[in-house]
Scaffold this motif. Structure first.
Motif, PDB file in Angstrom:
ATOM      1  N   ASP A 295     -24.358   8.029  27.254  1.00 59.25           N
ATOM      2  CA  ASP A 295     -22.959   7.822  26.899  1.00 59.25           C
ATOM      3  C   ASP A 295     -22.729   7.878  25.396  1.00 59.25           C
ATOM      4  O   ASP A 295     -21.589   8.071  24.950  1.00 59.25           O
TER       5      ASP A 295
ATOM      6  N   THR B 208     -25.315   3.380  36.384  1.00 63.62           N
ATOM      7  CA  THR B 208     -25.224   4.234  35.196  1.00 63.62           C
ATOM      8  C   THR B 208     -23.773   4.360  34.733  1.00 63.62           C
ATOM      9  O   THR B 208     -23.516   4.521  33.532  1.00 63.62           O
ATOM     10  N   GLY B 209     -22.829   4.261  35.672  1.00 62.77           N
ATOM     11  CA  GLY B 209     -21.417   4.285  35.299  1.00 62.77           C
ATOM     12  C   GLY B 209     -21.019   3.084  34.459  1.00 62.77           C
ATOM     13  O   GLY B 209     -20.058   3.151  33.676  1.00 62.77           O
TER      14      GLY B 209
ATOM     15  N   GLU C 103     -29.050   0.858  33.799  1.00 67.42           N
ATOM     16  CA  GLU C 103     -30.048   1.548  34.606  1.00 67.42           C
ATOM     17  C   GLU C 103     -30.583   0.589  35.660  1.00 67.42           C
ATOM     18  O   GLU C 103     -30.687  -0.621  35.425  1.00 67.42           O
TER      19      GLU C 103
ATOM     20  N   PRO D 272     -28.673   6.959  45.824  1.00 65.94           N
ATOM     21  CA  PRO D 272     -27.970   7.694  44.762  1.00 65.94           C
ATOM     22  C   PRO D 272     -26.657   7.068  44.325  1.00 65.94           C
ATOM     23  O   PRO D 272     -26.343   7.054  43.130  1.00 65.94           O
ATOM     24  N   ASP D 273     -25.881   6.530  45.265  1.00 69.46           N
ATOM     25  CA  ASP D 273     -24.600   5.946  44.856  1.00 69.46           C
ATOM     26  C   ASP D 273     -24.806   4.655  44.067  1.00 69.46           C
ATOM     27  O   ASP D 273     -23.994   4.315  43.196  1.00 69.46           O
ATOM     28  N   SER D 274     -25.896   3.948  44.324  1.00 66.92           N
ATOM     29  CA  SER D 274     -26.193   2.742  43.551  1.00 66.92           C
ATOM     30  C   SER D 274     -26.590   3.106  42.128  1.00 66.92           C
ATOM     31  O   SER D 274     -26.134   2.481  41.163  1.00 66.92           O
ATOM     32  N   VAL D 275     -27.447   4.100  42.002  1.00 65.63           N
ATOM     33  CA  VAL D 275     -27.843   4.570  40.670  1.00 65.63           C
ATOM     34  C   VAL D 275     -26.613   5.041  39.901  1.00 65.63           C
ATOM     35  O   VAL D 275     -26.444   4.732  38.713  1.00 65.63           O
ATOM     36  N   LYS D 276     -25.721   5.766  40.571  1.00 69.44           N
ATOM     37  CA  LYS D 276     -24.497   6.249  39.934  1.00 69.44           C
ATOM     38  C   LYS D 276     -23.617   5.093  39.493  1.00 69.44           C
ATOM     39  O   LYS D 276     -23.031   5.119  38.397  1.00 69.44           O
ATOM     40  N   PHE D 277     -23.515   4.061  40.325  1.00 67.80           N
ATOM     41  CA  PHE D 277     -22.682   2.912  39.985  1.00 67.80           C
ATOM     42  C   PHE D 277     -23.203   2.219  38.732  1.00 67.80           C
ATOM     43  O   PHE D 277     -22.440   1.906  37.812  1.00 67.80           O
TER      44      PHE D 277
END
Length: 313
Positions: A221, A276-277, A281, A269-274
């Protein structure tokens, strides 16, 4: 399918009906905080995996004492859990001689969830364009500049930064990261360290300027912002983290069931995305590693507090 893969196979002697009713996840911060957002996310995941509601209960206040003590004193049956952080499970163990709960012996670590890097920031109109400029000013005028500390944990990490560069500054204590960052943006304090999810909106709005990040590598970011290590303090690495804890006498079989469920959920994957959003990490490791990590963090924090002569209450 999951049982066949062994992901949720119960250890020998485990209660096969756990959980048989809703599970409470206590958070010692108010709604909207990073820990609260993470807790609500993992609560949904655990409910889907284990077939019972996981309900978040916010119990803020008192340096996290209220929420942490409620869990430490709860029945050790796996139905009251705590989403703790380095503030409640490390800093309080060091800065308070007699906290109303035991951050180590009062809890059984279940699983870490995530870690969030921090950012050294100054007001947007500050004359300091890089960390080296700020450090130079601190060396030129020892003890003249001030920094915002949104919590005792932030004070400890800022003192570690100051120690690594052999500089001194005056801490200004705030009741939370949000008011601390508001005063940085307004130019009332010279600099601060803030957790990435709290400072990123202010950086993007042009209200504060990032000088360095506390992670070992640059953040996706903030790719143009160097690390503290790159800026002259090799090996510098501090972060905010969250994890799930149970009362200390919860059966190990239940801890294992919960730990496996958290690990499987957080690797999706959606947890990692959440995570990182939020600028963080996913940060796992298992119950035993979590305990070793917590104890190491306590020792490191105790050393920093001693060297910086931070008052112990």
């Amino acid at each position: 399918m999951l049982a066949a893969l062994g992901l949720f196979a119960l250890p020998a002697g485990a209660q096969p009906d756990y959980p048989a009713r809703p599970v409470k996840l206590v958070v010692s911060l108010p709604p909207g905080s990073g820990a609260d957002s993470t807790a609500r996310f993992i609560a949904q995941k655990l409910a889907a995996k284990l077939g019972q509601p996981f309900v978040v209960e916010n119990r803020p206040g008192g340096n996290g004492f209220i929420g942490a003590r409620a869990v430490a004193d709860a029945a050790p049956d796996g139905y009251t859990l705590f989403v703790g952080s380095n503030s409640t499970m490390v800093t309080n163990a060091v800065l308070f001689t007699n906290p109303p709960y035991d951050p180590v012996n009062g809890f059984a670590p279940v699983e870490r969830l995530a870690r969030f890097a921090m950012v050294v920031v100054v007001p947007a109109n500050s004359p300091y364009k890089a960390l080296g400029g700020l450090i130079g000013a601190l060396r030129t005028a020892p003890g003249k500049l001030n920094y915002a500390a949104g919590s005792p944990t932030y004070q400890i990490y800022t003192e570690l930064l100051n120690e690594r560069f052999h500089v001194r500054a005056n801490p200004i204590a705030y009741k939370g990261t949000a008011p601390a960052m508001t005063d940085v943006a307004a130019g009332h304090v010279d600099y601060a360290i803030g957790e990435i999810s709290a400072v990123l909106p202010l950086i993007r709005a042009g209200r504060v300027r990032p000088l360095a990040v506390t992670a070992p590598q640059r953040l996706k970011d903030l790719p143009q912002v160097p690390t503290v290590a790159e800026s002259g303090a090799p090996g510098f690495d501090v972060a905010a983290w969250t994890g799930v804890f149970a009362p200390s006498k919860v059966p190990g079989q239940i801890v294992n069931v919960l730990s496996a469920a958290v690990r499987e959920a957080m690797q999706q994957p959606d947890s990692v995305k959440f995570i990182t959003g939020l600028g963080g990490e996913v940060y796992l490791g298992g119950p035993q590693h979590f305990r070793q990590f917590q104890l190491a963090e306590i020792e490191r924090t105790r050393d920093i507090v001693k060297r910086a002569a931070i008052q112990i209450e």
